[in-house]
Design a protein around this motif. Structure first.
Motif, PDB file in Angstrom:
ATOM      1  N   ASP A 171       7.983 -12.866  -7.238  1.00  0.00           N
ATOM      2  CA  ASP A 171       9.036 -11.891  -7.547  1.00  0.00           C
ATOM      3  C   ASP A 171       8.732 -10.523  -6.929  1.00  0.00           C
ATOM      4  O   ASP A 171       8.332  -9.581  -7.630  1.00  0.00           O
ATOM      5  CB  ASP A 171       9.223 -11.763  -9.059  1.00  0.00           C
ATOM      6  N   GLU A 173      10.706  -8.251  -6.072  1.00  0.00           N
ATOM      7  CA  GLU A 173      11.525  -7.195  -6.679  1.00  0.00           C
ATOM      8  C   GLU A 173      10.835  -6.605  -7.912  1.00  0.00           C
ATOM      9  O   GLU A 173      10.954  -5.405  -8.182  1.00  0.00           O
ATOM     10  CB  GLU A 173      12.900  -7.749  -7.054  1.00  0.00           C
ATOM     11  N   GLU A 174      10.101  -7.444  -8.660  1.00  0.00           N
ATOM     12  CA  GLU A 174       9.370  -6.942  -9.818  1.00  0.00           C
ATOM     13  C   GLU A 174       8.243  -6.003  -9.377  1.00  0.00           C
ATOM     14  O   GLU A 174       7.995  -4.977 -10.029  1.00  0.00           O
ATOM     15  CB  GLU A 174       8.808  -8.098 -10.640  1.00  0.00           C
ATOM     16  N   VAL A 176       8.279  -4.113  -6.703  1.00  0.00           N
ATOM     17  CA  VAL A 176       8.940  -2.873  -6.299  1.00  0.00           C
ATOM     18  C   VAL A 176       9.358  -2.063  -7.528  1.00  0.00           C
ATOM     19  O   VAL A 176       9.183  -0.840  -7.583  1.00  0.00           O
ATOM     20  CB  VAL A 176      10.149  -3.178  -5.388  1.00  0.00           C
ATOM     21  N   ARG A 177       9.902  -2.744  -8.546  1.00  0.00           N
ATOM     22  CA  ARG A 177      10.313  -2.042  -9.758  1.00  0.00           C
ATOM     23  C   ARG A 177       9.126  -1.377 -10.450  1.00  0.00           C
ATOM     24  O   ARG A 177       9.207  -0.211 -10.883  1.00  0.00           O
ATOM     25  CB  ARG A 177      10.998  -3.017 -10.733  1.00  0.00           C
TER      26      ARG A 177
END
Length: 230
Positions: A171, A173-174, A176-177
């Motif tokens: 993941d 995106e996780e 990056v978050r």
């Protein structure tokens, strides 16, 4: 199924290293991260931290680019391998044993932090010893990745950059978050499609059952996460 580029060729100066049983041998992820380091402009005058150095291949590459390099690994064999490889390559690399940034002096910071952490999703508990410690990273593959995201801001100088490689199964995106919430400017800066390695091949059924790998996927996607302290 995501279509991405194949891994780049071996960068000039990456070099060969000796490996020992239980220490992660350089693979496509190491190569991808080396390209990211070169693209970042690692050069003389910079200080680089390699977290989870393994054989020391990335630390040595940064040293060949002219940087002052500190390398850290929690595994005794990895520390010995990295020190031996630095000696054989006649490169000055400070290698310390410990967990993430804990072996560093308080307040120590760097221009570039690179890491190829364990990121392969795995059933069961995290291994405390043995070769699987170099790649097994919990049910979602993020046991070490999340800790690295949390620690990164404390070891980056203003405008310092984290370069971390992991599988798209974990993941991105996780990542990056988490880095963005920590105050860093983060994103995916590179991708590559690579053949399944022996570890992933050995647990493909489990990965597909958990939805981490599509039944149509025939290769693994790697990503480089770049995060800058602004």
């Amino acid at each position: 199924m995501t279509t991405v580029a194949p891994p780049p060729p071996v960068p000039a100066g990456l070099g060969r290293v000796l490996t020992v049983p239980g220490v992660y041998a350089p693979r496509s992820d190491s190569r991808l991260l080396a390209h990211a380091m070169r693209a970042e402009g690692v050069r003389p005058g910079m200080e680089v931290l390699d977290v989870g150095t393994g054989s020391g291949v990335l630390a040595l590459y940064a040293a060949r680019l002219g940087a002052t390099v500190t390398a850290v690994d929690i595994d005794r064999r990895a520390v010995l391998a990295a020190r031996l490889n630095a000696l054989l390559a006649r490169q000055r690399v400070t290698v310390r044993r410990g967990d993430l940034n804990r072996p560093l002096l308080p307040g120590r910071s760097f221009d570039v932090v690179v890491s190829n952490p364990p990121y392969v999703p795995a059933p069961g508990r995290l291994p405390r010893r043995g070769p699987a410690r170099a790649w097994d990273a919990g049910h979602d593959g993020r046991a070490l990745v999340d800790r690295l995201c949390a620690a990164a801001p404390t070891v980056l100088r203003p405008h310092g950059v984290l370069l971390m490689v992991h599988s798209a199964m974990c993941d991105p995106e996780e990542s990056v978050r988490r880095l963005s919430r920590a105050g860093l400017r983060a994103g995916v800066s590179g991708r590559a499609s690579v053949p399944f390695g022996p570890v992933v091949r050995g647990r493909l059924d489990w990965l597909r059952q958990r939805g981490l790998m599509d039944v149509r996927d025939e290769r693994e996607e790697l990503v480089v996460i770049r995060a800058e302290r602004v």
